[in-house]
Design an enzyme around this catalytic site. Structure first.
Site, PDB file in Angstrom:
ATOM      1  N   GLY A  14       0.816  -1.211   0.000  1.00 15.66           N
ATOM      2  CA  GLY A  14       0.000   0.000   0.000  1.00 15.66           C
ATOM      3  C   GLY A  14       0.847   1.257   0.000  1.00 15.66           C
ATOM      4  O   GLY A  14       2.082   1.208   0.011  1.00 15.66           O
ATOM      5  N   LEU A  16       1.304   3.670   2.341  1.00 19.83           N
ATOM      6  CA  LEU A  16       2.104   3.854   3.543  1.00 19.83           C
ATOM      7  C   LEU A  16       3.149   2.755   3.675  1.00 19.83           C
ATOM      8  O   LEU A  16       4.308   3.022   4.021  1.00 19.83           O
ATOM      9  CB  LEU A  16       1.202   3.892   4.769  1.00 19.83           C
ATOM     10  CG  LEU A  16       1.879   4.080   6.117  1.00 19.83           C
ATOM     11  CD1 LEU A  16       2.727   5.347   6.154  1.00 19.83           C
ATOM     12  CD2 LEU A  16       0.836   4.102   7.231  1.00 19.83           C
ATOM     13  N   ASP A  38      -2.808 -12.934   5.200  1.00 18.24           N
ATOM     14  CA  ASP A  38      -4.251 -12.765   5.104  1.00 18.24           C
ATOM     15  C   ASP A  38      -4.786 -12.354   6.472  1.00 18.24           C
ATOM     16  O   ASP A  38      -4.895 -13.180   7.381  1.00 18.24           O
ATOM     17  CB  ASP A  38      -4.891 -14.071   4.644  1.00 18.24           C
ATOM     18  CG  ASP A  38      -6.402 -13.969   4.510  1.00 18.24           C
ATOM     19  OD1 ASP A  38      -6.963 -12.891   4.795  1.00 18.24           O
ATOM     20  OD2 ASP A  38      -7.029 -14.982   4.129  1.00 18.24           O
ATOM     21  N   TYR A  71      -8.481  -2.424   5.645  1.00 19.63           N
ATOM     22  CA  TYR A  71      -9.542  -2.466   4.646  1.00 19.63           C
ATOM     23  C   TYR A  71      -9.982  -1.013   4.487  1.00 19.63           C
ATOM     24  O   TYR A  71     -10.699  -0.477   5.327  1.00 19.63           O
ATOM     25  CB  TYR A  71     -10.695  -3.344   5.151  1.00 19.63           C
ATOM     26  CG  TYR A  71     -11.792  -3.606   4.145  1.00 19.63           C
ATOM     27  CD1 TYR A  71     -12.623  -2.574   3.701  1.00 19.63           C
ATOM     28  CD2 TYR A  71     -12.030  -4.880   3.660  1.00 19.63           C
ATOM     29  CE1 TYR A  71     -13.647  -2.802   2.797  1.00 19.63           C
ATOM     30  CE2 TYR A  71     -13.059  -5.129   2.747  1.00 19.63           C
ATOM     31  CZ  TYR A  71     -13.855  -4.081   2.325  1.00 19.63           C
ATOM     32  OH  TYR A  71     -14.873  -4.312   1.427  1.00 19.63           O
ATOM     33  N   THR A  72      -9.531  -0.351   3.416  1.00 16.89           N
ATOM     34  CA  THR A  72      -9.733   1.092   3.280  1.00 16.89           C
ATOM     35  C   THR A  72     -10.797   1.474   2.258  1.00 16.89           C
ATOM     36  O   THR A  72     -10.997   2.666   2.013  1.00 16.89           O
ATOM     37  CB  THR A  72      -8.411   1.778   2.898  1.00 16.89           C
ATOM     38  OG1 THR A  72      -7.913   1.189   1.685  1.00 16.89           O
ATOM     39  CG2 THR A  72      -7.379   1.645   4.002  1.00 16.89           C
ATOM     40  N   TYR A 134     -16.548   1.467   7.932  1.00 17.71           N
ATOM     41  CA  TYR A 134     -15.093   1.620   8.014  1.00 17.71           C
ATOM     42  C   TYR A 134     -14.691   2.189   9.364  1.00 17.71           C
ATOM     43  O   TYR A 134     -13.803   1.666  10.045  1.00 17.71           O
ATOM     44  CB  TYR A 134     -14.622   2.538   6.883  1.00 17.71           C
ATOM     45  CG  TYR A 134     -13.167   2.931   6.958  1.00 17.71           C
ATOM     46  CD1 TYR A 134     -12.153   1.983   6.849  1.00 17.71           C
ATOM     47  CD2 TYR A 134     -12.801   4.264   7.144  1.00 17.71           C
ATOM     48  CE1 TYR A 134     -10.820   2.353   6.915  1.00 17.71           C
ATOM     49  CE2 TYR A 134     -11.478   4.644   7.204  1.00 17.71           C
ATOM     50  CZ  TYR A 134     -10.488   3.682   7.097  1.00 17.71           C
ATOM     51  OH  TYR A 134      -9.173   4.056   7.171  1.00 17.71           O
ATOM     52  N   LYS A 138     -12.549   0.277  12.336  1.00 18.63           N
ATOM     53  CA  LYS A 138     -11.262   0.830  12.781  1.00 18.63           C
ATOM     54  C   LYS A 138     -11.291   1.122  14.281  1.00 18.63           C
ATOM     55  O   LYS A 138     -10.282   0.923  14.974  1.00 18.63           O
ATOM     56  CB  LYS A 138     -10.921   2.096  11.988  1.00 18.63           C
ATOM     57  CG  LYS A 138     -10.577   1.847  10.526  1.00 18.63           C
ATOM     58  CD  LYS A 138      -9.331   0.992  10.353  1.00 18.63           C
ATOM     59  CE  LYS A 138      -8.068   1.762  10.662  1.00 18.63           C
ATOM     60  NZ  LYS A 138      -6.840   0.947  10.414  1.00 18.63           N
TER      61      LYS A 138
END
Length: 294
Positions: A14, A16, A38, A71-72, A134, A138
């Site tokens: 990703g 970052l 995973d 998971y963005t 989301y 988080k």
């Protein structure tokens, strides 16, 4: 003598994760992307991280996990909250448990844990009130890490972009070359944060004694419209080609926070280097992309 640090970066492919690897080049780094780890599979997470941890300890080093995986897909999460809940909510707890008493965890969270209706920057002690799947997942991850109550720090950030990958800044650069005008929402306010700046902050906090929850974004605030105008201007284009529109013109499955600026005073109080202001960091990113014209 202080033990050397061995790093494990999750979410390695990703934005970052890529910048973390670049920053840590030459160090003892294990980088794991989605194909390698995973985060919906508890047994695999515990097995892979536990084996890495044991190897690091056997070599006399200190294990530090930088959890940049998430998971963005904010809109997709509305219909996929179970999977998002595993990746964002459960996996951070598994990581914290595998490191408890034997290593350190730096877990990245988000401004979406707040409602987004404040009139001042959110402090770390403000009550979370997520309005999206989301954000809920988080927040669950933050609480899973806190429940372990060990050597861990949660770092909330926002509006992350990079010189690579899919992100708002790169999209605006592309659209500048394709369209005469671009419409961008002007009633959502936050702090654009260059992933390279955030990566430096995460490594610094990992090597510090800080625990609990901290906020780290680039300094200052703007709207998506203001950010788009800054991208156009930096690329030598007329910022007036970016037209302001309200959020209501772009309905999405997931609610977008109207205001999600994060208060970073706790970061500085912990003795950490404040991240730079967003404007010069954007210009640095544009320069890295070869797009800076002014």
């Amino acid at each position: 003598m202080t033990a050397p640090t061995a790093w494990l970066v999750t979410g390695a492919t990703g934005q970052l994760g890529t910048d973390l690897q670049a920053l840590l080049a030459g160090a003892d780094v294990t980088a794991l992307g989605r194909r390698d780890l995973d985060l919906t599979d508890e047994a695999q997470v515990r097995g892979v991280v536990g084996a890495w941890r044991d190897d690091v300890l056997a070599r006399g080093a200190r294990p530090v996990v930088l959890n940049a995986a998430a998971y963005t897909a904010v809109d997709a999460a509305e219909d996929d909250e179970t999977v998002a809940g595993l990746v964002n909510g459960s996996a951070p707890g598994w990581l914290a448990e595998e490191l408890a008493g034997r290593g350190r965890l730096v877990h990245v969270s988000t401004d979406y844990v707040f409602a987004g209706d404040a009139d001042r920057p959110y402090r770390t002690d403000d009550e979370p009130a997520p309005r999206t799947a989301y954000g809920r997942t988080k927040l669950a991850g933050e609480r899973a890490v806190a429940a372990v109550d060990d050597d861990a720090v949660v770092v909330r950030t926002a509006w992350v972009y990079a010189a690579h990958g899919r992100n708002f800044v790169r999209t605006m650069l592309r659209l500048e070359g394709e369209r005469a005008q671009v419409s961008v929402v002007a009633d959502q306010t936050g702090s654009p944060t260059w992933a390279a700046d955030l990566a430096r902050g995460l490594v610094e906090v990992a090597l510090s004694p800080a625990r609990g929850v901290l906020h780290a974004t680039d300094g200052g605030a703007t709207t998506w419209h203001g950010l788009a105008q800054a991208v156009f201007a930096g690329a030598g284009a007329d910022p007036a080609r970016v037209l302001p529109v309200p959020t209501t013109e772009y309905p999405t499955p997931a609610h977008r926070p109207a205001y999600s600026v994060l208060d970073g005073t706790g970061w500085a109080a912990a003795g950490l280097t404040p991240l730079p202001a967003w404007e010069p960091s954007l210009r640095a990113c544009l320069a890295a992309l070869g797009a800076l014209r002014t």
